[in-house]
Design a protein around this motif. Structure first.
Motif, PDB file in Angstrom:
ATOM      1  N   LEU A 193       2.232 -43.253 -29.262  1.00 40.71           N
ATOM      2  CA  LEU A 193       2.156 -41.884 -28.765  1.00 40.71           C
ATOM      3  C   LEU A 193       2.595 -40.982 -29.906  1.00 40.71           C
ATOM      4  CD1 LEU A 193       1.654 -40.069 -26.227  1.00 40.71           C
ATOM      5  CD2 LEU A 193       4.127 -40.108 -25.898  1.00 40.71           C
ATOM      6  N   LEU A 194       1.727 -40.057 -30.285  1.00 37.48           N
ATOM      7  CA  LEU A 194       1.964 -39.208 -31.445  1.00 37.48           C
ATOM      8  C   LEU A 194       1.851 -37.748 -31.046  1.00 37.48           C
ATOM      9  CD1 LEU A 194       2.252 -39.043 -34.601  1.00 37.48           C
ATOM     10  CD2 LEU A 194      -0.248 -39.010 -34.681  1.00 37.48           C
ATOM     11  N   ALA A 195       2.817 -36.948 -31.455  1.00 39.45           N
ATOM     12  CA  ALA A 195       2.774 -35.501 -31.247  1.00 39.45           C
ATOM     13  C   ALA A 195       2.844 -34.823 -32.603  1.00 39.45           C
ATOM     14  CB  ALA A 195       3.938 -35.044 -30.370  1.00 39.45           C
ATOM     15  N   GLU A 196       1.974 -33.837 -32.805  1.00 42.92           N
ATOM     16  CA  GLU A 196       1.906 -33.159 -34.096  1.00 42.92           C
ATOM     17  C   GLU A 196       1.994 -31.655 -33.914  1.00 42.92           C
ATOM     18  OE1 GLU A 196      -1.153 -35.439 -36.809  1.00 42.92           O
ATOM     19  OE2 GLU A 196      -1.929 -35.396 -34.747  1.00 42.92           O
ATOM     20  N   ASN A 197       2.988 -31.058 -34.563  1.00 35.28           N
ATOM     21  CA  ASN A 197       3.109 -29.599 -34.683  1.00 35.28           C
ATOM     22  C   ASN A 197       3.083 -28.887 -33.330  1.00 35.28           C
ATOM     23  OD1 ASN A 197       0.910 -30.401 -37.236  1.00 35.28           O
ATOM     24  ND2 ASN A 197       2.995 -29.715 -37.680  1.00 35.28           N
ATOM     25  N   LEU A 198       3.893 -29.396 -32.381  1.00 29.41           N
ATOM     26  CA  LEU A 198       3.931 -28.792 -31.049  1.00 29.41           C
ATOM     27  C   LEU A 198       4.761 -27.508 -31.060  1.00 29.41           C
ATOM     28  CD1 LEU A 198       4.614 -31.881 -28.747  1.00 29.41           C
ATOM     29  CD2 LEU A 198       2.404 -30.901 -29.396  1.00 29.41           C
TER      30      LEU A 198
ATOM     31  N   ILE B  66      -1.393 -33.894 -29.141  1.00 32.63           N
ATOM     32  CA  ILE B  66      -0.789 -35.155 -28.713  1.00 32.63           C
ATOM     33  C   ILE B  66      -1.897 -36.202 -28.647  1.00 32.63           C
ATOM     34  CG2 ILE B  66       0.473 -36.368 -26.903  1.00 32.63           C
ATOM     35  CD1 ILE B  66       1.557 -33.650 -26.027  1.00 32.63           C
ATOM     36  N   SER B  67      -1.617 -37.385 -29.168  1.00 31.28           N
ATOM     37  CA  SER B  67      -2.612 -38.451 -29.112  1.00 31.28           C
ATOM     38  C   SER B  67      -1.982 -39.733 -28.587  1.00 31.28           C
ATOM     39  CB  SER B  67      -3.230 -38.700 -30.496  1.00 31.28           C
ATOM     40  OG  SER B  67      -2.237 -39.067 -31.441  1.00 31.28           O
ATOM     41  N   TRP B  68      -2.791 -40.499 -27.878  1.00 34.97           N
ATOM     42  CA  TRP B  68      -2.386 -41.807 -27.353  1.00 34.97           C
ATOM     43  C   TRP B  68      -3.326 -42.839 -27.950  1.00 34.97           C
ATOM     44  CZ3 TRP B  68       1.146 -44.793 -25.442  1.00 34.97           C
ATOM     45  CH2 TRP B  68       0.817 -45.937 -24.706  1.00 34.97           C
ATOM     46  N   ASN B  69      -2.776 -43.730 -28.754  1.00 39.12           N
ATOM     47  CA  ASN B  69      -3.563 -44.769 -29.434  1.00 39.12           C
ATOM     48  C   ASN B  69      -4.743 -44.188 -30.202  1.00 39.12           C
ATOM     49  OD1 ASN B  69      -1.819 -46.720 -28.453  1.00 39.12           O
ATOM     50  ND2 ASN B  69      -3.077 -47.137 -26.645  1.00 39.12           N
ATOM     51  N   GLY B  70      -4.463 -43.095 -30.905  1.00 42.07           N
ATOM     52  CA  GLY B  70      -5.453 -42.511 -31.798  1.00 42.07           C
ATOM     53  C   GLY B  70      -6.412 -41.532 -31.161  1.00 42.07           C
ATOM     54  N   GLU B  71      -6.393 -41.391 -29.843  1.00 41.30           N
ATOM     55  CA  GLU B  71      -7.261 -40.438 -29.153  1.00 41.30           C
ATOM     56  C   GLU B  71      -6.438 -39.275 -28.628  1.00 41.30           C
ATOM     57  OE1 GLU B  71     -10.378 -41.773 -26.438  1.00 41.30           O
ATOM     58  OE2 GLU B  71      -9.701 -43.815 -26.822  1.00 41.30           O
ATOM     59  N   SER B  72      -7.031 -38.102 -28.561  1.00 42.40           N
ATOM     60  CA  SER B  72      -6.323 -36.957 -27.996  1.00 42.40           C
ATOM     61  C   SER B  72      -5.918 -37.277 -26.570  1.00 42.40           C
ATOM     62  CB  SER B  72      -7.203 -35.708 -28.022  1.00 42.40           C
ATOM     63  OG  SER B  72      -8.263 -35.825 -27.089  1.00 42.40           O
ATOM     64  N   ILE B  73      -4.781 -36.740 -26.147  1.00 44.85           N
ATOM     65  CA  ILE B  73      -4.269 -37.044 -24.818  1.00 44.85           C
ATOM     66  C   ILE B  73      -5.257 -36.619 -23.733  1.00 44.85           C
ATOM     67  CG2 ILE B  73      -2.997 -34.897 -24.506  1.00 44.85           C
ATOM     68  CD1 ILE B  73      -1.731 -38.379 -23.498  1.00 44.85           C
ATOM     69  N   GLN B  74      -6.023 -35.566 -23.993  1.00 45.70           N
ATOM     70  CA  GLN B  74      -7.016 -35.122 -23.009  1.00 45.70           C
ATOM     71  C   GLN B  74      -8.110 -36.178 -22.830  1.00 45.70           C
ATOM     72  OE1 GLN B  74      -5.930 -33.218 -25.520  1.00 45.70           O
ATOM     73  NE2 GLN B  74      -4.829 -31.559 -24.476  1.00 45.70           N
ATOM     74  N   SER B  75      -8.539 -36.786 -23.940  1.00 52.13           N
ATOM     75  CA  SER B  75      -9.596 -37.797 -23.872  1.00 52.13           C
ATOM     76  C   SER B  75      -9.082 -39.118 -23.307  1.00 52.13           C
ATOM     77  CB  SER B  75     -10.180 -38.036 -25.272  1.00 52.13           C
ATOM     78  OG  SER B  75     -10.724 -36.852 -25.803  1.00 52.13           O
ATOM     79  N   ALA B  76      -7.801 -39.405 -23.583  1.00 49.92           N
ATOM     80  CA  ALA B  76      -7.237 -40.702 -23.198  1.00 49.92           C
ATOM     81  C   ALA B  76      -6.313 -40.594 -22.000  1.00 49.92           C
ATOM     82  CB  ALA B  76      -6.482 -41.294 -24.384  1.00 49.92           C
ATOM     83  N   LEU B  77      -6.412 -39.484 -21.239  1.00 48.94           N
ATOM     84  CA  LEU B  77      -5.436 -39.224 -20.188  1.00 48.94           C
ATOM     85  C   LEU B  77      -5.409 -40.320 -19.130  1.00 48.94           C
ATOM     86  CD1 LEU B  77      -3.320 -37.094 -19.511  1.00 48.94           C
ATOM     87  CD2 LEU B  77      -5.016 -35.957 -18.059  1.00 48.94           C
ATOM     88  N   LEU B  78      -6.567 -40.781 -18.690  1.00 50.70           N
ATOM     89  CA  LEU B  78      -6.603 -41.816 -17.651  1.00 50.70           C
ATOM     90  C   LEU B  78      -5.952 -43.092 -18.148  1.00 50.70           C
ATOM     91  CD1 LEU B  78      -7.441 -42.795 -14.874  1.00 50.70           C
ATOM     92  CD2 LEU B  78      -9.697 -43.364 -15.812  1.00 50.70           C
ATOM     93  N   ASP B  79      -6.286 -43.521 -19.354  1.00 54.95           N
ATOM     94  CA  ASP B  79      -5.687 -44.733 -19.906  1.00 54.95           C
ATOM     95  C   ASP B  79      -4.181 -44.577 -20.078  1.00 54.95           C
ATOM     96  OD1 ASP B  79      -5.783 -47.394 -21.307  1.00 54.95           O
ATOM     97  OD2 ASP B  79      -5.085 -46.155 -22.980  1.00 54.95           O
ATOM     98  N   CYS B  80      -3.765 -43.388 -20.549  1.00 55.65           N
ATOM     99  CA  CYS B  80      -2.342 -43.129 -20.735  1.00 55.65           C
ATOM    100  C   CYS B  80      -1.607 -43.183 -19.402  1.00 55.65           C
ATOM    101  CB  CYS B  80      -2.139 -41.774 -21.409  1.00 55.65           C
ATOM    102  SG  CYS B  80      -0.411 -41.399 -21.803  1.00 55.65           S
TER     103      CYS B  80
END
Length: 214
Positions: free
Chosen positions: A12-17, A68-82
């Motif tokens: 889980l990665l957060a950048e420049n929040l 924010i990204s989860w396993n390299g994908e934006s959290i919006q794209s990977a929300l269900l998996d997250c």
């Protein structure tokens, strides 16, 4: 007890929040990362933005700026998996006042998609609520309700735990058991992000720390 299954490279990665409330910057250009096997401890006083940050990391709130990204994908794209991999426990316990202790634990087990035969009794004993199986939620103290909420950490196999003040309302013995569970989760390849005002043994958990506020 169910244990997480990890490929060993979850992140889980957060950048420049950045996040602003009423013209006041709560978070400013904040970046962080937590990976499989890591515990991230977020420190800071009241009003420093700890809860806000956790809710943003969960996807419950959106930052004004940053990614924010989860396993390299934006959290919006990977929300269900997250969400399928996430256990989030905030200040509210989620305990249903009309349900008994054991019914509440079964409810948490059901919404985690676990079979009715999962380790509910073991979880009950682990949180120290044996003898309270049939007590309605409304008759339980805040600390006892917190224990019911924390039983989720024993009955599901989610990879990512995000916990806001998990030690609140607990005695020393339960805090020690919870810290041991955190270490076990990390050793199993899980990821953990937490905040706390409690005096705890951070060296025992070998955590990465970031501080919010002044």
């Amino acid at each position: 007890m169910n244990r997480p299954v990890s490929s060993g490279n979850a992140e889980l990665l957060a950048e420049n929040l950045s996040y602003e409330i009423n013209d006041k910057l709560i978070l400013t250009d904040l970046s962080l990362a937590v990976r499989s096997g890591e515990i991230l401890f977020i420190e800071g006083g009241n009003g420093s933005g700890k809860t806000t940050l956790l809710r943003i990391l969960c996807g419950l709130m959106q930052a004004d700026e940053g990614r924010i990204s989860w396993n390299g994908e934006s959290i919006q794209s990977a929300l269900l998996d997250c969400y399928q991999q996430l256990t989030y426990i905030g200040h509210a316990t989620g305990v249903k006042s009309d349900l008994t202790t054991i019914e509440n634990i079964r409810f948490f087990s059901a919404i985690s998609g676990l079979p009715a035969s999962s380790d509910i009794q073991s979880a009950l004993e682990w949180v120290g609520l044996s003898g309270y199986e049939n007590s309605p939620g409304r008759h339980l103290s805040y600390g006892q309700q917190r224990r019911i909420a924390l039983s989720r950490l024993m009955i599901n196999s989610s990879l990512l735990w995000i916990l806001d003040e998990p030690f609140a309302g607990l005695d020393k013995k339960m805090i020690e058991k919870l810290q041991d569970r955190f270490v076990e989760h990390a050793d199993d390849g899980g990821l953990l992000i937490l905040t706390s005002h409690q005096s705890i043994d951070l060296n025992k958990m070998n955590s990465i720390r970031i501080h919010l506020g002044n």
